[in-house]
Design a protein around this motif. Structure first.
Motif, mmCIF file in Angstrom:
data_model
loop_
_atom_site.group_PDB
_atom_site.id
_atom_site.type_symbol
_atom_site.label_atom_id
_atom_site.label_comp_id
_atom_site.label_asym_id
_atom_site.label_seq_id
_atom_site.Cartn_x
_atom_site.Cartn_y
_atom_site.Cartn_z
ATOM 1 N N GLU A 173 0.955 -0.630 0.114
ATOM 2 C CA GLU A 173 -0.202 0.095 -0.459
ATOM 3 C C GLU A 173 1.096 1.075 -0.149
ATOM 4 N N THR A 177 0.953 4.324 -2.780
ATOM 5 C CA THR A 177 0.420 5.476 -2.614
ATOM 6 C C THR A 177 2.062 6.760 -2.588
ATOM 7 N N ARG A 178 2.820 6.294 -2.711
ATOM 8 C CA ARG A 178 4.195 6.515 -3.270
ATOM 9 C C ARG A 178 4.017 7.009 -4.635
#
Length: 192
Positions: A173, A177-178
């Motif tokens: 996750e 996100t990054r």
């Protein structure tokens, strides 16, 4: 031919046609074949033509082209040709050289300097990046086909062992996100 029969010939004449005799004959043939080559060591192959490749000069030209303080081809061309930054390439090369002694440049028994890590890793990258056949690396990298194949095999094994846990894993996750943030900041999401 010699008057005395070889072990293989005696076994062949005395054999019955079952599996055990077949195994014995095969083993005898192997022993006879290799016992006739006593005193033969590795090294040069009779009739093999040696090509002077100027390995040292090849390394120096490649180094000047890409890794010198004032390279012939700057960082943009390095990235274009190697598909990564120069810093990342140097990190991978140093890590692979530290991991596997095969990539350390050594002197041969004939007191000839061998291929550099840079040459071996570049040959592997050219095959991986561009799908270049092994024998096509000889002209620039100064490395023969069999060595390119061995370099590629060992390079892949080293990279997997060294970087598997950190880079060759399924994303999580935090990674997603990054990447989404990076894509949004750099305008990549609008392209989808």
């Amino acid at each position: 031919m010699a008057a005395e029969k070889s072990l293989f010939q005696r076994e062949l004449e005395d054999s019955l046609s079952d599996d055990d005799d077949c195994l014995i004959m095969s083993a005898a043939a192997i022993v006879e074949t290799y016992s006739n080559k006593k005193g033969r060591h590795g090294g040069s192959v009779p009739g093999h033509k040696v090509i002077y490749r100027d390995r040292e000069g090849g390394h120096q030209r490649m180094f000047q082209d890409y890794l010198a303080d004032d390279p012939t081809y700057g960082p943009n061309l390095f990235r274009q040709r190697y598909r990564m930054s120069q810093d990342l390439f140097v990190r991978i090369t140093n890590d692979v050289e530290s991991y596997d002694d095969y990539f350390v440049q050594k002197m041969s028994a004939a007191n000839v300097l061998g291929l550099s890590c840079f040459q071996k890793v570049t040959a592997a990258f050219r095959m991986l990046t561009y799908g270049v056949p092994a024998d096509a690396t000889d002209e620039y990298v100064r490395i023969e086909e069999i060595t390119v194949i061995e370099s590629l095999r060992r390079f892949i094994a080293a990279v997997v062992d060294l970087f598997e846990e950190e880079y060759l894993r399924y994303h999580n996750e935090a990674d997603t996100t990054r990447l989404l943030v990076f894509g949004e900041q750099n305008g990549f999401l609008g392209m989808l």
